[in-house]
Design a protein around this motif. Structure first.
Motif, PDB file in Angstrom:
ATOM      1  N   SER A 180     -46.260 -84.924  46.275  1.00 38.74           N
ATOM      2  CA  SER A 180     -46.185 -85.396  47.539  1.00 38.74           C
ATOM      3  C   SER A 180     -47.651 -85.253  48.398  1.00 38.74           C
ATOM      4  O   SER A 180     -48.342 -84.366  47.736  1.00 38.74           O
ATOM      5  CB  SER A 180     -45.311 -84.724  48.409  1.00 38.74           C
ATOM      6  OG  SER A 180     -45.434 -83.268  48.580  1.00 38.74           O
ATOM      7  N   THR A 181     -48.171 -86.201  49.215  1.00 37.47           N
ATOM      8  CA  THR A 181     -49.181 -85.908  49.851  1.00 37.47           C
ATOM      9  C   THR A 181     -49.317 -84.451  50.595  1.00 37.47           C
ATOM     10  O   THR A 181     -50.170 -83.919  50.469  1.00 37.47           O
ATOM     11  CB  THR A 181     -49.389 -87.166  50.924  1.00 37.47           C
ATOM     12  OG1 THR A 181     -49.247 -88.347  50.501  1.00 37.47           O
ATOM     13  CG2 THR A 181     -50.956 -86.985  51.620  1.00 37.47           C
ATOM     14  N   GLY A 182     -48.354 -84.326  51.022  1.00 34.39           N
ATOM     15  CA  GLY A 182     -48.198 -82.924  51.645  1.00 34.39           C
ATOM     16  C   GLY A 182     -48.651 -81.632  50.642  1.00 34.39           C
ATOM     17  O   GLY A 182     -49.287 -80.720  50.982  1.00 34.39           O
ATOM     18  N   THR A 183     -47.870 -81.706  49.571  1.00 32.89           N
ATOM     19  CA  THR A 183     -48.130 -80.791  48.634  1.00 32.89           C
ATOM     20  C   THR A 183     -49.843 -81.002  48.297  1.00 32.89           C
ATOM     21  O   THR A 183     -50.441 -79.952  47.785  1.00 32.89           O
ATOM     22  CB  THR A 183     -47.315 -81.166  47.366  1.00 32.89           C
ATOM     23  OG1 THR A 183     -45.900 -80.876  47.797  1.00 32.89           O
ATOM     24  CG2 THR A 183     -47.768 -80.007  46.156  1.00 32.89           C
ATOM     25  N   VAL A 184     -50.410 -81.892  48.053  1.00 34.98           N
ATOM     26  CA  VAL A 184     -51.715 -82.163  47.616  1.00 34.98           C
ATOM     27  C   VAL A 184     -52.466 -81.569  48.751  1.00 34.98           C
ATOM     28  O   VAL A 184     -53.438 -80.676  48.611  1.00 34.98           O
ATOM     29  CB  VAL A 184     -51.980 -83.628  47.575  1.00 34.98           C
ATOM     30  CG1 VAL A 184     -53.597 -83.878  47.361  1.00 34.98           C
ATOM     31  CG2 VAL A 184     -51.351 -84.326  46.279  1.00 34.98           C
ATOM     32  N   LYS A 185     -52.067 -81.857  49.953  1.00 44.51           N
ATOM     33  CA  LYS A 185     -52.798 -81.052  50.975  1.00 44.51           C
ATOM     34  C   LYS A 185     -53.011 -79.776  51.056  1.00 44.51           C
ATOM     35  O   LYS A 185     -53.931 -79.021  51.225  1.00 44.51           O
ATOM     36  CB  LYS A 185     -52.364 -81.747  52.455  1.00 44.51           C
ATOM     37  CG  LYS A 185     -52.822 -83.023  52.826  1.00 44.51           C
ATOM     38  CD  LYS A 185     -52.059 -83.419  54.327  1.00 44.51           C
ATOM     39  CE  LYS A 185     -52.209 -84.983  54.405  1.00 44.51           C
ATOM     40  NZ  LYS A 185     -51.928 -85.319  55.666  1.00 44.51           N
ATOM     41  N   ASP A 186     -51.698 -79.020  50.810  1.00 45.48           N
ATOM     42  CA  ASP A 186     -51.530 -77.661  50.436  1.00 45.48           C
ATOM     43  C   ASP A 186     -52.584 -76.955  49.209  1.00 45.48           C
ATOM     44  O   ASP A 186     -53.123 -76.024  49.588  1.00 45.48           O
ATOM     45  CB  ASP A 186     -50.066 -77.142  50.322  1.00 45.48           C
ATOM     46  CG  ASP A 186     -49.251 -77.283  51.459  1.00 45.48           C
ATOM     47  OD1 ASP A 186     -49.908 -77.226  52.501  1.00 45.48           O
ATOM     48  OD2 ASP A 186     -47.988 -77.376  51.296  1.00 45.48           O
TER      49      ASP A 186
END
Length: 222
Positions: A180-186
């Motif tokens: 997910s994009t959120g996981t990548v941001k993390d």
């Protein structure tokens, strides 16, 4: 809608960038101001992306950059200049700027560059990319030392770092790695913290110095 703040001391430049970007359906220039107005304006309108002149008579662009980076939810900042060898480029990138653009950037490509910035990507003018990569940010680690620094990362974080160094945005990395994009941001946040760098450009250059982007035979054979 990507909200953009243009900061430049020249009214013609501000108007030009606003006119170009406002033609895009998904981009809105919410304000175009001088350097002295930049911090307060950013606090009030909370833009996603700031295009910031690196040299202004009323206030230094690097000072504005530092102020923007201290905001609770700082915007992505790309520096603007008329010089392809501006001596401030290294300091700006070390201070967390996500890109470096010449003011004569192709108008047709400007919306794409803003989208890349908003999506977490890095943008360097083609005229300065090679200069930066070939050592304009000298003073960084040697290959062996860089490699040791990268040992702080997990296997997944190293994989994300390689894609950052290849210029992929968060959305592109997410698609490539099936995350997910959120996981990548993390992951990106963790990478920057562990490496002790101010932005994706520094992280990418550190990865390159460590040899992560070389073909496998080059890494093995030296």
């Amino acid at each position: 809608m990507i909200r953009v703040l243009v900061v430049d001391d020249e009214a013609l430049i501000r108007t030009g960038f606003q006119h170009i970007l406002d033609t895009a359906d998904d981009i809105e220039v919410v304000a175009a101001v001088t350097g002295g107005q930049a911090i307060q304006t950013a606090q009030e309108i909370r833009p996603d992306v700031v295009l910031l002149d690196i040299r202004m008579p009323d206030v230094d662009g690097l000072t504005v950059l530092a102020g923007l980076r201290r905001l609770p939810d700082p915007p992505v900042v790309a520096m603007l200049t008329t010089f392809d060898m501006d001596e401030y480029v290294a300091t700006a990138l070390r201070s967390g700027a996500a890109g470096f653009l010449l003011k004569d950037t192709d108008p047709e490509g400007l919306p794409f560059l803003v989208r890349t910035l908003a999506d977490g990507g890095t943008v360097l003018s083609s005229k300065v990319t090679r200069t930066v990569v070939d050592g304009y940010l000298d003073g960084g680690c040697q290959e062996s030392v860089c490699h040791e620094i990268l040992e702080r990362l997990t296997t997944r974080e190293r994989a994300v770092l390689v894609l950052i160094a290849e210029g992929l945005s968060n959305a592109d990395i997410a698609a490539r790695m099936h995350l997910s994009t959120g996981t990548v941001k993390d992951h990106v946040s963790a990478i920057l913290t562990k490496l002790g760098v101010g932005g994706r450009v520094q992280a990418a250059l550190l990865a390159q110095r460590a040899g992560l982007l070389k073909p496998p035979k080059d890494r093995e054979g030296g």
